[in-house]
Design a protein around this motif. Structure first.
Motif, PDB file in Angstrom:
ATOM      1  N   UNK A 182       1.272   5.866  -6.426  1.00 27.13           N
ATOM      2  CA  UNK A 182       1.850   7.201  -6.529  1.00 27.13           C
ATOM      3  C   UNK A 182       1.601   7.748  -7.938  1.00 27.13           C
ATOM      4  N   UNK A 183       0.726   8.716  -8.094  1.00 28.71           N
ATOM      5  CA  UNK A 183       0.511   9.289  -9.428  1.00 28.71           C
ATOM      6  C   UNK A 183       1.793   9.938  -9.965  1.00 28.71           C
ATOM      7  N   UNK A 184       2.064   9.707 -11.240  1.00 28.48           N
ATOM      8  CA  UNK A 184       3.219  10.331 -11.872  1.00 28.48           C
ATOM      9  C   UNK A 184       2.805  11.746 -12.261  1.00 28.48           C
ATOM     10  N   UNK A 185       2.835  12.651 -11.283  1.00 25.37           N
ATOM     11  CA  UNK A 185       2.374  14.025 -11.489  1.00 25.37           C
ATOM     12  C   UNK A 185       3.501  15.037 -11.342  1.00 25.37           C
ATOM     13  N   UNK A 186       4.717  14.579 -11.107  1.00 26.36           N
ATOM     14  CA  UNK A 186       5.861  15.486 -10.971  1.00 26.36           C
ATOM     15  C   UNK A 186       6.493  15.714 -12.342  1.00 26.36           C
ATOM     16  N   UNK A 187       7.018  16.923 -12.554  1.00 28.73           N
ATOM     17  CA  UNK A 187       7.538  17.322 -13.858  1.00 28.73           C
ATOM     18  C   UNK A 187       8.995  16.890 -14.044  1.00 28.73           C
ATOM     19  N   UNK A 188       9.383  16.693 -15.312  1.00 33.03           N
ATOM     20  CA  UNK A 188      10.780  16.342 -15.574  1.00 33.03           C
ATOM     21  C   UNK A 188      11.687  17.561 -15.668  1.00 33.03           C
ATOM     22  N   UNK A 191      11.971   1.966   0.745  1.00 37.26           N
ATOM     23  CA  UNK A 191      11.618   1.275  -0.494  1.00 37.26           C
ATOM     24  C   UNK A 191      11.978   2.144  -1.694  1.00 37.26           C
ATOM     25  N   UNK A 192      12.497   1.513  -2.732  1.00 41.34           N
ATOM     26  CA  UNK A 192      12.716   2.176  -4.015  1.00 41.34           C
ATOM     27  C   UNK A 192      11.666   1.675  -4.988  1.00 41.34           C
ATOM     28  N   UNK A 193      10.940   2.596  -5.611  1.00 44.25           N
ATOM     29  CA  UNK A 193       9.875   2.247  -6.543  1.00 44.25           C
ATOM     30  C   UNK A 193      10.246   2.805  -7.911  1.00 44.25           C
ATOM     31  N   UNK A 194      10.354   1.952  -8.900  1.00 47.64           N
ATOM     32  CA  UNK A 194      10.756   2.383 -10.237  1.00 47.64           C
ATOM     33  C   UNK A 194       9.634   3.149 -10.933  1.00 47.64           C
ATOM     34  N   UNK A 195      10.005   4.180 -11.675  1.00 48.49           N
ATOM     35  CA  UNK A 195       9.025   4.932 -12.486  1.00 48.49           C
ATOM     36  C   UNK A 195       8.854   4.192 -13.808  1.00 48.49           C
ATOM     37  N   UNK A 196       7.929   3.273 -13.854  1.00 49.45           N
ATOM     38  CA  UNK A 196       7.764   2.402 -15.023  1.00 49.45           C
ATOM     39  C   UNK A 196       6.512   2.733 -15.836  1.00 49.45           C
ATOM     40  N   UNK A 197       5.991   3.956 -15.641  1.00 49.26           N
ATOM     41  CA  UNK A 197       4.855   4.426 -16.442  1.00 49.26           C
ATOM     42  C   UNK A 197       5.183   5.817 -16.970  1.00 49.26           C
ATOM     43  N   UNK A 198       4.406   6.282 -17.927  1.00 52.65           N
ATOM     44  CA  UNK A 198       4.585   7.624 -18.447  1.00 52.65           C
ATOM     45  C   UNK A 198       3.889   8.649 -17.560  1.00 52.65           C
ATOM     46  N   UNK A 199       4.231   9.906 -17.793  1.00 53.65           N
ATOM     47  CA  UNK A 199       3.606  11.000 -17.053  1.00 53.65           C
ATOM     48  C   UNK A 199       2.084  10.898 -17.173  1.00 53.65           C
ATOM     49  N   UNK A 200       1.395  11.061 -16.043  1.00 47.81           N
ATOM     50  CA  UNK A 200      -0.057  10.966 -16.017  1.00 47.81           C
ATOM     51  C   UNK A 200      -0.570   9.623 -15.559  1.00 47.81           C
ATOM     52  N   UNK A 201       0.318   8.606 -15.536  1.00 50.04           N
ATOM     53  CA  UNK A 201      -0.077   7.284 -15.044  1.00 50.04           C
ATOM     54  C   UNK A 201       0.123   7.176 -13.545  1.00 50.04           C
TER      55      UNK A 201
END
Length: 309
Positions: free
Chosen positions: A55-61, A187-197
């Protein structure tokens, strides 16, 4: 793993968001039609697992999708837009567009609003509690006198999305959440990378096993949300999932527990359930309530055994 609880058969479904039928403008709410349905007999149960996800971290904060993008003050407001903000850019944008000076401390990670104008300024945090939380303030209106200032109660929270929750419409009975009780979470998947990863779920992570009571799975609704049940806006970026369907023998407790005689449970099919007598009708087609009681009970023991192996 104990050979007695190996699945009788398995099916793996590879999901590509770009191939799915969407329920709206976001590709994180999709319908999937299975050309070869996953089926179980009255003596079987199906255990579902998300075994991999990219899942690309492409959503905004900060975004209109999250509802934390507008700050209200006096009789006006300012829209921060939808973007991936860091603290420096956020402070710069607020300073440029608000009638107050905004600073933050790298030691406390708290924010201060200072009124250098010639009249009082009221920041209406109550009108957007979500943004107030991002800035570290309580959702209360605060009036800043001339030459005065206010400081945030808590720290600045730009990590607005903590986890990605993969959810489905498939009936489950062994997953709970603090928000909704019986849950649709696969499933719960932790966001363990920075934006763009890329956020990965793989075999090294904890894989949730979800028991379904459905006899035929021929279509699935999948949804990706944040921890607040807000459907994620991937900004048009696609993602991939792999879902494993494992079929187990549900009723034969001797097979399930042949190496664990202490775990064997006799199911009394004549037992009454709370709230009334057992009858021969049930919401699941072609199964009596007795069959469902047996399946559910043995399914619970199956999940206990799977956790131990």
């Amino acid at each position: 793993m104990n050979a007695s609880i190996l699945p009788k058969r398995t099916t793996i479904l590879h999901v590509r968001s770009k191939d799915a039928d969407l329920n709206g403008p976001l590709n994180t709410d999709m319908n999937i039609l299975l050309k070869a349905p996953v089926t179980t007999s009255p003596t079987e149960v199906c255990v579902i697992s998300v075994v991999s996800a990219e899942i690309p971290y492409s959503f905004y904060n900060i975004s209109s999708n999250l509802g934390n993008n507008i700050i209200h003050y006096d009789s006006t407001s300012y829209d921060l837009g939808s973007s991936n903000y860091d603290i420096n850019r956020l402070t710069t944008v607020l300073n440029t567009n608000l009638p107050v000076a905004v600073t933050w401390s790298k030691y406390t990670f708290k924010m201060t609003f200072t009124n250098n104008t010639t009249s009082t300024v009221t920041i209406k945090f109550s009108e957007n509690p979500k943004l107030a939380q991002v800035l570290g303030f309580q959702p209360l209106n605060q009036t800043i006198s001339v030459g005065g200032n206010i400081a945030s109660d808590g720290i600045i929270d730009l990590a607005t999305i903590h986890s990605v929750f993969i959810k489905s419409n498939i009936s489950t009975g062994n997953v709970l959440s603090t928000r909704l009780g019986n849950s649709s979470i696969l499933q719960k998947v932790s966001c363990d990378v920075n934006f763009g990863g890329i956020i990965y779920q793989d075999s090294d992570d904890h894989i949730q096993r979800t028991l379904t009571t459905a006899n035929i799975i021929d279509s699935i609704n999948l949804k990706l949300t944040d921890q607040n049940n807000i459907t994620l806006d991937m900004n048009g970026v696609n993602y991939e999932l792999a879902i494993l369907f494992s079929i187990y023998d549900a009723v034969n407790d001797t097979v399930l527990n042949q190496d664990r005689p202490d775990r064997r449970v006799e199911v009394d099919t004549a037992v009454e359930q709370p709230g009334g007598d057992i009858d021969d009708s049930h919401v699941i087609e072609d199964e009596t309530e007795v069959e469902q009681v047996v399946k559910s009970t043995m399914g619970d023991h199956l999940l206990d055994l799977l956790k131990e192996n």
